[in-house]
Write an enzyme that holds these catalytic residues in place. Structure first.
Site, mmCIF file in Angstrom:
data_model
loop_
_atom_site.group_PDB
_atom_site.id
_atom_site.type_symbol
_atom_site.label_atom_id
_atom_site.label_comp_id
_atom_site.label_asym_id
_atom_site.label_seq_id
_atom_site.Cartn_x
_atom_site.Cartn_y
_atom_site.Cartn_z
ATOM 1 N N GLY A 14 46.633 26.760 45.145
ATOM 2 C CA GLY A 14 46.940 26.864 43.669
ATOM 3 C C GLY A 14 48.209 26.882 43.051
ATOM 4 N N SER A 15 49.314 26.386 43.881
ATOM 5 C CA SER A 15 50.524 26.625 43.339
ATOM 6 C C SER A 15 50.891 25.971 41.902
ATOM 7 C CB SER A 15 51.659 26.329 44.209
ATOM 8 O OG SER A 15 51.752 24.811 44.453
ATOM 9 N N ASN A 16 50.196 24.928 41.796
ATOM 10 C CA ASN A 16 50.250 24.138 40.350
ATOM 11 C C ASN A 16 49.508 24.860 39.516
ATOM 12 O OD1 ASN A 16 51.856 21.506 40.437
ATOM 13 N ND2 ASN A 16 50.758 21.495 42.619
ATOM 14 N N LEU A 87 39.974 18.638 46.113
ATOM 15 C CA LEU A 87 39.873 17.531 47.032
ATOM 16 C C LEU A 87 38.416 16.791 46.955
ATOM 17 C CD1 LEU A 87 41.838 19.245 50.038
ATOM 18 C CD2 LEU A 87 42.426 17.307 48.447
ATOM 19 N N ILE A 90 35.115 13.365 42.139
ATOM 20 C CA ILE A 90 34.641 13.977 41.119
ATOM 21 C C ILE A 90 33.257 12.799 40.801
ATOM 22 C CG2 ILE A 90 35.107 14.012 38.391
ATOM 23 C CD1 ILE A 90 36.370 16.245 40.063
ATOM 24 N N ASN A 104 44.711 14.362 36.705
ATOM 25 C CA ASN A 104 44.920 14.457 38.065
ATOM 26 C C ASN A 104 46.553 14.397 38.282
ATOM 27 O OD1 ASN A 104 44.349 14.906 40.765
ATOM 28 N ND2 ASN A 104 44.650 12.927 41.356
ATOM 29 N N HIS A 106 49.122 13.488 41.522
ATOM 30 C CA HIS A 106 49.269 12.843 42.857
ATOM 31 C C HIS A 106 50.758 13.039 43.291
ATOM 32 C CE1 HIS A 106 47.534 10.538 46.069
ATOM 33 N NE2 HIS A 106 48.928 9.959 45.991
ATOM 34 N N GLU A 176 56.405 18.769 40.785
ATOM 35 C CA GLU A 176 55.016 19.074 40.185
ATOM 36 C C GLU A 176 55.103 20.157 39.394
ATOM 37 O OE1 GLU A 176 51.962 17.219 43.328
ATOM 38 O OE2 GLU A 176 52.590 19.099 43.774
HETATM 39 C C1 GRF Z 1 49.548 18.917 45.015
HETATM 40 O O1 GRF Z 1 50.678 18.334 45.733
HETATM 41 C C2 GRF Z 1 48.988 17.784 44.138
HETATM 42 O O2 GRF Z 1 49.944 16.846 43.997
HETATM 43 C C3 GRF Z 1 47.872 17.302 45.046
HETATM 44 O O3 GRF Z 1 47.552 18.553 45.656
HETATM 45 C C4 GRF Z 1 48.576 19.415 45.793
HETATM 46 C C5 GRF Z 1 47.995 20.900 45.297
HETATM 47 O O4 GRF Z 1 48.867 21.845 45.728
HETATM 48 N N1 GRF Z 1 46.771 16.694 44.121
HETATM 49 P P1 GRF Z 1 48.869 23.488 45.148
HETATM 50 O O5 GRF Z 1 47.431 23.778 45.645
HETATM 51 O O6 GRF Z 1 48.853 23.309 43.641
HETATM 52 O O7 GRF Z 1 49.791 23.989 45.835
#
Ligand code: GRF
Length: 192
Positions: A14-16, A87, A90, A104, A106, A176
């Site tokens: 969940g870093s994003n 993952l 959907i 999303n 990617h 990202e």
């Molecule tokens: C990211 O690299 C994103 O592009 C992909 O999954 C990863 C999620 O990473 N869809 P995080 O859990 O947000 O660190």
């Protein structure tokens, strides 16, 4: 004006999601109202807790295919879904409930290196094996096919001669973290 309420779907660290929570924490038009995760103990739960955002664990594919998720999203008045490392596929029913209202991210320059099985380190390994000189990120709307919805933002970075999948992954992840939230903001407020 009522804020636009987002739900983040995530499966992993969940870093994003964490960056999105920070970016929209004091936003006057957009708020993160819910986190949905399919993996018990995933890092995204810690981030949600710290940010005081409700987080729900729905582990079974059937929760997504039946109307369990749909109902939850309605109950929480969710306007828009952000997939941030989610993952599970959907189901079409959810895409129909949120037409053009689901994005999303990617970790490659789609349409290259997308599709089934292309996630995480597999993507970066494939990029290196193909001898690409650039990689990057794609932020796109979600439709019924893996990684094929309309692109709303794409940012590239170099692939360096000595890159391993891990060093490339780090460079892409930095993109990202920098671009995902502003791209969502732009799309929601300015339609692009
Ligand atoms: C990211 O690299 C994103 O592009 C992909 O999954 C990863 C999620 O990473 N869809 P995080 O859990 O947000 O660190």
């Amino acid at each position: 004006m009522k804020p636009i309420r987002l739900a983040i779907f995530a499966s992993g660290s969940g870093s994003n999601a964490q960056r999105l929570m920070a970016y929209f924490a004091n936003h006057n038009r957009i708020s993160i109202a819910l986190v949905v995760c399919n993996k018990a103990g995933a890092g995204v739960f810690d981030h949600a807790k710290k940010a005081q955002i409700p987080a729900v664990l729905l582990q079974n594919r059937s929760d997504y295919e039946s109307n369990v998720v749909g109902e939850l999203l309605r109950e929480k008045s969710i306007d828009f879904i952000v997939l941030a490392g989610f993952l599970l596929k959907i189901p079409d029913s959810l895409i129909e409930q949120f037409p053009e209202k689901m994005v999303n991210i990617h970790p490659s320059l789609l349409p290259k290196f997308g599709g089934k099985g292309m996630y995480g380190i597999h993507v970066h390994r494939a990029v290196l094996e193909a001898g690409e000189t650039r990689s990057g990120i794609t932020i796109h709307l979600v439709n019924g096919h893996y990684d094929e919805g309309r692109v709303i933002d794409q940012v590239s970075c170099p692939v360096l001669p000595n890159d391993s999948p891990e060093t490339l992954a780090l460079r892409v992840q930095q993109l990202e973290h920098l671009h995902f939230a502003p791209a969502i903001e732009n799309y929601l407020l300015h339609g692009r």
